[in-house]
Design an enzyme around this catalytic site. Sequence first.
Site, PDB file in Angstrom:
ATOM      1  N   ARG A 209      -2.839  18.116  -4.321  1.00 36.15           N
ATOM      2  CA  ARG A 209      -1.780  18.022  -3.331  1.00 36.15           C
ATOM      3  C   ARG A 209      -1.937  16.746  -2.505  1.00 36.15           C
ATOM      4  O   ARG A 209      -3.037  16.294  -2.237  1.00 36.15           O
ATOM      5  CB  ARG A 209      -1.829  19.263  -2.430  1.00 36.15           C
ATOM      6  CG  ARG A 209      -0.601  19.436  -1.563  1.00 36.15           C
ATOM      7  CD  ARG A 209      -0.522  20.856  -1.031  1.00 36.15           C
ATOM      8  NE  ARG A 209       0.633  21.020  -0.168  1.00 36.15           N
ATOM      9  CZ  ARG A 209       0.566  21.217   1.138  1.00 36.15           C
ATOM     10  NH1 ARG A 209      -0.603  21.266   1.730  1.00 36.15           N
ATOM     11  NH2 ARG A 209       1.650  21.374   1.856  1.00 36.15           N
TER      12      ARG A 209
ATOM     13  N   LYS B  69     -12.213  27.678  -2.596  1.00 36.02           N
ATOM     14  CA  LYS B  69     -11.114  27.217  -3.444  1.00 36.02           C
ATOM     15  C   LYS B  69     -11.522  27.220  -4.915  1.00 36.02           C
ATOM     16  O   LYS B  69     -12.518  26.604  -5.305  1.00 36.02           O
ATOM     17  CB  LYS B  69     -10.653  25.822  -3.025  1.00 36.02           C
ATOM     18  CG  LYS B  69      -9.419  25.354  -3.792  1.00 36.02           C
ATOM     19  CD  LYS B  69      -8.871  24.043  -3.261  1.00 36.02           C
ATOM     20  CE  LYS B  69      -7.684  23.573  -4.094  1.00 36.02           C
ATOM     21  NZ  LYS B  69      -7.106  22.312  -3.587  1.00 36.02           N
TER      22      LYS B  69
ATOM     23  N   ARG C  81      -7.958  28.452  12.484  1.00 34.12           N
ATOM     24  CA  ARG C  81      -8.134  27.787  13.778  1.00 34.12           C
ATOM     25  C   ARG C  81      -9.578  27.357  13.952  1.00 34.12           C
ATOM     26  O   ARG C  81     -10.510  28.138  13.716  1.00 34.12           O
ATOM     27  CB  ARG C  81      -7.732  28.763  14.891  1.00 34.12           C
ATOM     28  CG  ARG C  81      -7.609  28.153  16.273  1.00 34.12           C
ATOM     29  CD  ARG C  81      -6.205  27.657  16.554  1.00 34.12           C
ATOM     30  NE  ARG C  81      -5.154  28.644  16.380  1.00 34.12           N
ATOM     31  CZ  ARG C  81      -4.760  29.517  17.332  1.00 34.12           C
ATOM     32  NH1 ARG C  81      -5.370  29.531  18.506  1.00 34.12           N
ATOM     33  NH2 ARG C  81      -3.751  30.325  17.095  1.00 34.12           N
TER      34      ARG C  81
END
Length: 320
Positions: A117, A182, A318
């Site tokens: 990406r 991932k 966050r």
Amino acid sequence: MQQSKPYQLINALSLGEFCSGESLAKQLDVSRTTIASYIKQYSVLGLDIYSVKGKGYRLAQPLSLLDSEVLEQALPNNMPLVFDQVDSTNAWLMSNIDGVEHGQVVLAEYQSAGRGRRGRAWQTPYAGQLCMSLLWRLQDGIEAAMGLSLAVGLAIVEALEKAGFKDLGLKWPNDIYHGGKKLGGVLIELQGHANSEVSLVVGLGVNVRVASLQAEQIDQAFAQLETNAKSPLNRTDLAIAIVESLNQMFEVFRLQGFAALQQRWNRYDIFADQAVSLRFSEERQLKGTAKGVDKQGQLLLEINGQQQAFMAGEVSLRGQ
């Protein structure tokens, strides 16, 4: 795949047994010097190949190479094309887009210029991933493709779960997770116009086994499917399972859009109900609570008690 002589060499070594330089040279009808050059070529790609005087060459670990004949028999409608090495399967399809049919799948043992990406480099260990791209055509324009990258990720996760893998998840919009790290990703490139047929090149990469040489070049925690190096996973079977899942998903998506897949995707959302940041640029980001995705595949964030939908941005927990 028409096997090149270097590929025939690595195929002969794939079981992880010693093969003498003399027997390899005879088998490939080349010189011993040529065999040594082939070994060097694959070592550069990250394969750990032992050379022992009096015994010959051996891979440090056995490899599961893609079997083009098995793929062709199992996926006749996808016309599988297998490359030993290619710049990227997406780039190959984009370059040949006018000459291939809907459903065409291209696979590679190694990509020299794989992309993730936002144009990031995608590290590809030789025969250590499933790297593939499919060409799909939609008749209702670019808008009809909304949510497709999420649908592709969902099809991959469901195929892997059916194959027995656990603790799988999805990160909006196109990352696949395993054990909180991932595992792979999806990259879709489009060619077409707003209201006419659009061609979609759907690329995906899933880590099967990542050697230490490539691991050092990956800038984030990653997962891989294979945990026992002595018994390599059958990458051909995994590829078939994923393509069959993608074929089924595409039919649902073509007829009903992402709305029919929304609830299934939200089941795997790794950030559901967690405090996240959505970054648009270095200067601009929003903070909120992740609430899954809507029927168009947009990210839903609860900000100051109100739900808002977003089509773009990079989401993270966050503080990360």
